[in-house]
Scaffold this motif. Structure first.
Motif, PDB file in Angstrom:
ATOM      1  N   PRO A 232       0.856  -1.201  -0.137  1.00 11.05           N
ATOM      2  CA  PRO A 232      -0.134  -0.211  -0.048  1.00 11.05           C
ATOM      3  C   PRO A 232       0.785   1.170  -0.027  1.00 11.05           C
ATOM      4  CG  PRO A 232       0.018  -0.977   2.249  1.00 11.05           C
ATOM      5  CD  PRO A 232       0.672  -2.031   1.171  1.00 11.05           C
ATOM      6  N   CYS A 233       2.109   1.241   0.339  1.00 14.19           N
ATOM      7  CA  CYS A 233       3.046   2.533   0.426  1.00 14.19           C
ATOM      8  C   CYS A 233       3.441   2.602  -0.973  1.00 14.19           C
ATOM      9  CB  CYS A 233       4.417   2.046   1.371  1.00 14.19           C
ATOM     10  SG  CYS A 233       3.603   2.249   3.097  1.00 14.19           S
ATOM     11  N   GLN A 234       3.258   1.928  -2.107  1.00 13.22           N
ATOM     12  CA  GLN A 234       3.836   1.844  -3.282  1.00 13.22           C
ATOM     13  C   GLN A 234       2.494   1.905  -4.405  1.00 13.22           C
ATOM     14  OE1 GLN A 234       7.341  -0.230  -4.721  1.00 13.22           O
ATOM     15  NE2 GLN A 234       7.631  -1.124  -2.714  1.00 13.22           N
ATOM     16  N   ASN A 235       1.604   2.520  -3.637  1.00 12.94           N
ATOM     17  CA  ASN A 235       0.385   2.811  -4.653  1.00 12.94           C
ATOM     18  C   ASN A 235      -0.398   1.381  -5.227  1.00 12.94           C
ATOM     19  OD1 ASN A 235       0.174   5.684  -4.555  1.00 12.94           O
ATOM     20  ND2 ASN A 235       1.824   5.594  -5.786  1.00 12.94           N
ATOM     21  N   GLY A 236      -0.024   0.379  -4.303  1.00 12.43           N
ATOM     22  CA  GLY A 236      -0.886  -1.151  -4.700  1.00 12.43           C
ATOM     23  C   GLY A 236      -0.016  -1.830  -5.588  1.00 12.43           C
ATOM     24  N   LYS A 237       1.354  -1.374  -5.819  1.00 16.00           N
ATOM     25  CA  LYS A 237       2.250  -2.350  -6.566  1.00 16.00           C
ATOM     26  C   LYS A 237       2.452  -3.724  -6.241  1.00 16.00           C
ATOM     27  CE  LYS A 237       7.005  -2.609  -8.212  1.00 16.00           C
ATOM     28  NZ  LYS A 237       8.428  -2.184  -7.957  1.00 16.00           N
ATOM     29  N   ILE A 238       2.168  -4.490  -6.951  1.00 18.71           N
ATOM     30  CA  ILE A 238       2.519  -6.277  -6.429  1.00 18.71           C
ATOM     31  C   ILE A 238       3.889  -6.453  -6.372  1.00 18.71           C
ATOM     32  CG2 ILE A 238       2.257  -8.631  -7.056  1.00 18.71           C
ATOM     33  CD1 ILE A 238      -0.344  -7.761  -8.688  1.00 18.71           C
ATOM     34  N   VAL A 239       4.351  -6.826  -4.958  1.00 18.37           N
ATOM     35  CA  VAL A 239       5.674  -6.856  -4.632  1.00 18.37           C
ATOM     36  C   VAL A 239       5.942  -8.346  -4.089  1.00 18.37           C
ATOM     37  CG1 VAL A 239       6.057  -4.418  -3.874  1.00 18.37           C
ATOM     38  CG2 VAL A 239       5.322  -6.047  -2.311  1.00 18.37           C
TER      39      VAL A 239
END
Length: 172
Positions: A61-68
């Motif tokens: 959520p801290c990376q605009n919802g990027k899948i990590v």
């Protein structure tokens, strides 16, 4: 020297702590975006033994919802009395997570809120132990979003290839 022998440690182990929030995205079976699928269905009234394979997306959520990361494994209906599932899976971290190539091994009851145990780890998260607190956020159009609060301790290790000696040497 036998393969189970090791050299004495010449320094203390460093215990590290991990705090990480992720959002698990679960697309239910039977949808075009499904990231879980039923692999066994023995039948019967209570569905005991039903098994589902999962490859859930984990967003930061801290990376605009990027899948990590992805949660890859199984969950099994493990009760005759109620819809109670047991989950066992690996969280595999990808580029952009800061933990690329590392994993956490996770298991526990797969219920709407509660906890999963962290029972191991690899890469930067070697020998991880901890807990994941989870809470369902929303369910819309056969997609659930689940908040995961990851809390773990681990001991980072680096594998050093000992060349042609035939030994693998681990350094703490």
């Amino acid at each position: 020297m036998a393969p189970y022998d090791s050299e004495p440690l010449d320094h203390s182990l460093e215990l590290h702590e991990l705090h990480y929030q992720l959002i698990l995205i679960q697309h239910w079976c039977g949808t075009s975006k499904a990231n879980q699928v039923e692999v066994a269905s023995p039948g019967g009234f209570n569905k005991l033994g039903n098994m589902v394979a999962n490859d859930w997306d984990l967003e930061d959520p801290c990376q605009n919802g990027k899948i990590v990361a992805h949660a890859k494994g199984l969950h099994v209906q493990a009760s005759r009395e109620e819809a109670s599932w047991h989950a066992s899976f690996d969280i595999v971290f990808e580029q952009g997570s800061g933990l690329e190539g590392s994993t956490l091994q996770v298991m526990g009851p797969n219920v709407f809120k509660g906890e999963w145990s962290i029972v191991g780890g690899t890469g930067k998260l070697t020998m991880a132990r901890g807990v994941i607190y989870k809470k369902y956020l929303t369910t819309v159009d056969s997609t659930s979003k689940i908040d995961l609060q990851i809390h773990a301790f681990y001991i980072p290790m680096e594998r050093k290839d000992a060349g042609t000696s035939g030994k693998n040497v681990w350094r703490w």
